[in-house]
Design a protein around this motif. Structure first.
Motif, PDB file in Angstrom:
ATOM      1  N   ASP A   1       0.803  -1.226   0.000  1.00  0.00           N
ATOM      2  CA  ASP A   1       0.000   0.000   0.000  1.00  0.00           C
ATOM      3  C   ASP A   1       0.836   1.276   0.000  1.00  0.00           C
ATOM      4  O   ASP A   1       0.283   2.375  -0.057  1.00  0.00           O
ATOM      5  N   ILE A   2       2.162   1.146   0.088  1.00  0.00           N
ATOM      6  CA  ILE A   2       3.062   2.294   0.063  1.00  0.00           C
ATOM      7  C   ILE A   2       3.949   2.171  -1.169  1.00  0.00           C
ATOM      8  O   ILE A   2       4.568   1.130  -1.402  1.00  0.00           O
TER       9      ILE A   2
ATOM     10  N   THR B   1       1.378   7.820  -2.120  1.00  0.00           N
ATOM     11  CA  THR B   1       1.838   8.011  -0.732  1.00  0.00           C
ATOM     12  C   THR B   1       3.119   8.840  -0.717  1.00  0.00           C
ATOM     13  O   THR B   1       4.177   8.370  -0.273  1.00  0.00           O
TER      14      THR B   1
ATOM     15  N   LEU C   1       4.942   9.282   2.931  1.00  0.00           N
ATOM     16  CA  LEU C   1       5.602   8.084   3.449  1.00  0.00           C
ATOM     17  C   LEU C   1       6.790   7.707   2.567  1.00  0.00           C
ATOM     18  O   LEU C   1       7.811   7.227   3.068  1.00  0.00           O
TER      19      LEU C   1
ATOM     20  N   SER D   1      -8.343   8.571  -4.463  1.00  0.00           N
ATOM     21  CA  SER D   1      -7.425   7.506  -4.896  1.00  0.00           C
ATOM     22  C   SER D   1      -7.799   6.903  -6.241  1.00  0.00           C
ATOM     23  O   SER D   1      -6.942   6.350  -6.941  1.00  0.00           O
TER      24      SER D   1
ATOM     25  N   MET E   1      -6.038   5.589   2.922  1.00  0.00           N
ATOM     26  CA  MET E   1      -4.576   5.496   2.937  1.00  0.00           C
ATOM     27  C   MET E   1      -3.938   6.826   2.568  1.00  0.00           C
ATOM     28  O   MET E   1      -2.943   7.251   3.181  1.00  0.00           O
ATOM     29  N   MET E   2      -4.492   7.505   1.585  1.00  0.00           N
ATOM     30  CA  MET E   2      -3.944   8.800   1.178  1.00  0.00           C
ATOM     31  C   MET E   2      -4.091   9.827   2.293  1.00  0.00           C
ATOM     32  O   MET E   2      -3.218  10.677   2.487  1.00  0.00           O
TER      33      MET E   2
ATOM     34  N   ASP F   1      -1.399   9.091   4.835  1.00  0.00           N
ATOM     35  CA  ASP F   1      -0.125   9.558   4.282  1.00  0.00           C
ATOM     36  C   ASP F   1       0.029  11.067   4.482  1.00  0.00           C
ATOM     37  O   ASP F   1       1.102  11.549   4.875  1.00  0.00           O
TER      38      ASP F   1
END
Length: 526
Positions: free
Chosen positions: A46-47, A58, A61, A277, A286-287, A290
């Motif tokens: 996911d990164i 991301t 990160l 996303s 997730m974004m 981040d």
């Protein structure tokens, strides 16, 4: 010319000023601040820094990885939440505790006894200010209206009827070395939905909420007015950043354990991030995480403490199917990257996680290591930083990572071997490139699950993989390598019986040993 002062004596004041600036407390020799950020159900893929084909952007990160060190072979001690968190804070494999499988819930009693040494207690004893902010999920003892009637252990609403939110909670993070503690008891989908600050609920719940959304669901349960599900992750980041800014003004080093409840369900990206996303709400979430990590990193820089602040960012296990993995795969995003399985599994996708370390004073920018590490190693590393000598009954499964941080030459493997654990209590052991799984299936949620009896009946009792040649765990080599199976099985047995996997005096495992033996041998019977 006779009255002209010697140049050396003219320079003395200048040399004195610069010399003092170099040796002032809080500069060169001060112990580093330590910030450990634990994401929840974030997959290895996911990164972008770990998965160049990731469809989730991301940048922050990725920048953290560029400014520090990336660990490509990092593992959690378990494939689910509670056990991994136990291992991080104690440096001890979770299955040595009384919890042999599964996770705790919102009303569960404390898993870690007050007598157990933790990362926080070691650092506090060594002069650190210590803080926990976030998702605890290790149990604490709620006050009860009727002391003779405990909360039930199920998920039903009646579990919480006997909890008295007006009285102090016992066996909290404060009892395990944290000067300050603010968070909630379980996952964000586990009631009660109440913040507890230093042992007291911030507000008494006066209603019950539930959400049944496809991505945003949470179980029904008591909810306080100040507990807004959509704002929990932002709230924790705001408080974490505020804590960093405040502590930056002090001469005393600090330790912040920022335990996120995200991107675990309920998947709740704020309005600003919804749809960003192009994948689904999990990608949006997730974004958002981040971006908040970028804000935290920036706050550290602005506070002037970047050089001697150690930041660790990782996840407690792999991505969960609740993120709708199939949807993302259809669009070309693989949360487990090339690895098999996902959260809960004994396969790599269950416990192989992204792991980033940034510490400008010690860690070279852009460094990468493929040495195998485990999240239990944070304990011995923190103790080494603090100058604390671990006793035989402390951090029994923890290795000091400082030599890896400074890229010292290491012969062979950094860890002798690493033990993995799935949601149902299945074991695996990894030594070098070889991984032995002590069950025929996933031990978790991917096929074949422990309930797929027909499929499991036709499989060997154990699985052996050469991860260098077969990272996808697709070719079981147990039949052609009986010596390797025996070697790894014997080493795992040794680790179990001796109560430790590091050098030192043998220790005892906790809990009901009959249950322990049942879990250990259930898949080994002929």
């Amino acid at each position: 010319m006779k009255n002209r002062p010697n140049l050396f004596y003219c320079l003395i004041p200048i040399l004195f000023i610069f010399g003092c600036a170099e040796i002032q407390p809080g500069k060169k020799d001060q112990k580093p601040n330590i910030i450990f950020v634990l994401a929840d159900d974030l997959g290895y893929g996911d990164i972008t820094a770990f998965n160049p084909n990731s469809k989730i952007k991301t940048p922050h990160l990725d920048m953290l990885a560029q400014e520090g060190m990336k660990f490509t072979d990092a593992h959690t001690s378990s494939a689910v939440c509670t056990p991994t968190r136990y291992g991080i804070l104690t440096g001890r494999y979770n299955w040595r505790s009384s919890l042999k499988e599964g996770v705790l819930i919102g009303a569960s009693k404390a898993l870690i006894p007050n007598t157990r040494t933790t990362v926080a207690s070691v650092l506090k004893q060594s002069g650190y200010n210590t803080a926990f902010i976030g998702k605890w999920h290790l149990g604490w003892d709620w006050a009860l209206k009727d002391p003779d009637q405990e909360p039930t252990t199920g998920w039903q609403d009646t579990t919480f009827i006997n909890i008295d939110y007006t009285k102090p909670v016992k066996k909290t993070p404060n009892d395990l070395g944290f000067d300050y503690a603010y968070g909630h008891s379980g996952s964000l989908d586990m009631a009660p939905y109440v913040y507890v600050e230093n042992g007291m609920a911030t507000q008494v719940p006066d209603s019950s909420t539930v959400n049944t959304g496809k991505y945003s669901w949470w179980r029904k349960g008591p909810t306080s007015k100040d507990f807004i599900h959509e704002d929990v992750t932002p709230n924790f980041f705001r408080r974490g950043i505020k804590y960093v800014k405040e502590q930056a003004q002090n001469k005393k080093p600090f330790f912040l354990y920022l335990a996120l409840p995200s991107p675990h369900t309920p998947i709740l990206p704020t309005e600003e991030w919804q749809g960003r996303s192009g994948l689904n709400p999990y990608g949006d979430f997730m974004m958002m995480i981040d971006d908040y990590m970028g804000q935290l990193n920036a706050a550290i820089k602005v506070a002037g403490i970047e050089e001697n602040t150690l930041i660790v960012f990782t996840s407690d296990n792999g991505c969960s199917p609740a993120a709708k993995i199939d949807e993302m795969v259809e669009k070309g995003h693989y949360p487990s990257y090339v690895y098999r399985g996902h959260k809960a599994d004994i396969f790599e996708g269950g416990h192989r996680v992204p792991y980033i370390v940034k510490w400008p004073a010690k860690v070279q920018k852009g460094a990468v290591t493929d040495q195998t590490i485990c999240t239990t190693d944070f304990m011995a590393t923190s103790a080494a930083i603090a100058g604390y000598q671990l006793k035989d009954n402390e951090g029994e499964d923890s290795y000091n990572m400082l030599p890896l941080f400074t890229q010292q030459a290491i012969e062979g493997n950094f860890r002798e071997a690493t033990v993995h654990h799935s949601i149902n209590g299945s074991f695996a052991i990894r030594k070098g490139d070889w991984k032995l799984i002590m069950c025929p299936g996933s031990g978790g949620w991917s096929f074949p699950t422990p309930n797929d009896k027909e499929a499991l009946a036709n499989l060997p009792k154990v699985q052996l993989y050469d991860l260098k040649e077969d990272p996808e765990e697709s070719n079981n080599l147990q039949a052609s390598n009986p010596e390797k199976v025996e070697e790894l099985e014997n080493l795992l047995t040794k680790y179990v019986k001796e109560g430790r996997s590091t050098p030192g005096m043998a220790q005892s495992n906790d809990g009901d040993e009959e249950i322990w033996r049942q879990l250990w041998w259930m898949n080994k019977a002929d």
